[in-house]
Design an enzyme around this catalytic site. Sequence first.
Site, mmCIF file in Angstrom:
data_model
loop_
_atom_site.group_PDB
_atom_site.id
_atom_site.type_symbol
_atom_site.label_atom_id
_atom_site.label_comp_id
_atom_site.label_asym_id
_atom_site.label_seq_id
_atom_site.Cartn_x
_atom_site.Cartn_y
_atom_site.Cartn_z
ATOM 1 N N HIS A 140 0.837 -1.201 0.000
ATOM 2 C CA HIS A 140 0.000 0.000 0.000
ATOM 3 C C HIS A 140 0.869 1.247 0.000
ATOM 4 O O HIS A 140 1.975 1.259 0.567
ATOM 5 C CB HIS A 140 -0.941 0.017 1.212
ATOM 6 C CG HIS A 140 -0.225 0.160 2.532
ATOM 7 N ND1 HIS A 140 -0.047 1.382 3.156
ATOM 8 C CD2 HIS A 140 0.376 -0.754 3.325
ATOM 9 C CE1 HIS A 140 0.620 1.196 4.291
ATOM 10 N NE2 HIS A 140 0.889 -0.085 4.423
ATOM 11 N N HIS A 142 0.847 5.809 -1.493
ATOM 12 C CA HIS A 142 0.281 6.868 -2.339
ATOM 13 C C HIS A 142 1.018 6.906 -3.674
ATOM 14 O O HIS A 142 1.817 7.813 -3.950
ATOM 15 C CB HIS A 142 0.378 8.215 -1.618
ATOM 16 C CG HIS A 142 -0.400 8.277 -0.340
ATOM 17 N ND1 HIS A 142 -1.708 7.859 -0.246
ATOM 18 C CD2 HIS A 142 -0.065 8.717 0.901
ATOM 19 C CE1 HIS A 142 -2.148 8.040 0.991
ATOM 20 N NE2 HIS A 142 -1.158 8.550 1.712
#
EC number: 2.8.2.-
Length: 356
Positions: A140, A142
């Site tokens: 995970h 951005h």
Amino acid sequence: MGLLRIMMPPKLQLLAVVAFAVAMLFLENQIQKLEESRSKLERAIARHEVREIEQRHTMDGPRQDAALDEEEDMVIIYNRVPKTASTSFTNIAYDLCAKNKYHVLHINTTKNNPVMSLQDQMRFVKNITSWKEMKPGFYHGHVSYLDFAKFGVKKKPIYINVVRDPIERLVSYYYFLRFGDDYRPGLRRRKQGDKKTFDECVAEGGSDCAPEKLWLQIPFFCGHSSECWNVGSRWAMDQAKYNLINEYFLVGVTEELEDFIMLLEAALPRFFRGATELYRTGKKSHLRKTTEKKLPTKQTIAKLQQSDIWKMENEFYEFALEQFQFIRAHAVREKDGDLYILAQNFFYEKIYPKSN
């Protein structure tokens, strides 16, 4: 008969109608039970045929359990969009990883830059596909969508994501930069000390609340092409829609996060077994809220909605929401206000050639 019915006392007429209705209900119930029994018998026969085929293949020679190998080789990438409940959802993955026996890894890019250099893209793809010690893995960060196929890999990871109403996401991010959240309350934020409200920022034409700041969910789904980050690009929005449909396993919405988690648990239990119960009744370590957030006025919202950028981001959000609700409608049923995952609704039959 018509004369007899007319001459019957009203009470007897009523009893006759009630008796007829009860008889019809009983017959309908019996027919339904017969249909259910027939369906169960067909499924049992089909399961027996499948077992016979599997046993025959086993007797033909030793072979590895391909399904198990496939499951243990699985990689999920959650390229999380900022301020869409991404930390709340990711913490559920962390809470479950030891119990469900998989690895969770955070993709930490310099200055949270969502666009990787070409050489980092290649390194990342190689890591994801060949790092066997970290499989099954949940990554995970951005980072904008990255097409693994263009790097020549045979097996692509499973992409998931969550989107949010674009104005609500921007408001949350605006206050997060100034006041942080209850997850790490002591951490100093970049805009700490700025007491200006979101409404005041919009009224004054501030840069932190400009319509251009809405342009984020589209490029995250569009990817690493230069046009993806060209604010207001129609091509970028079309590409983002294409990727959402064709490259993402499931995209949820912040406003219906529990349903998103429920669908993931049903479809990918290897990772998400127990996630729904944890979200509903767990220790709530996954909950994260931006502090000091003030809802914008109708005038502020109306001003932002005049922007073409908002119209495009909102169109993409509505597109994602419609797709999610379509998937949910075919995966759950509602009873007494609660949602329940549907059981398997297909089976195999007429399997040939028959075993001897």
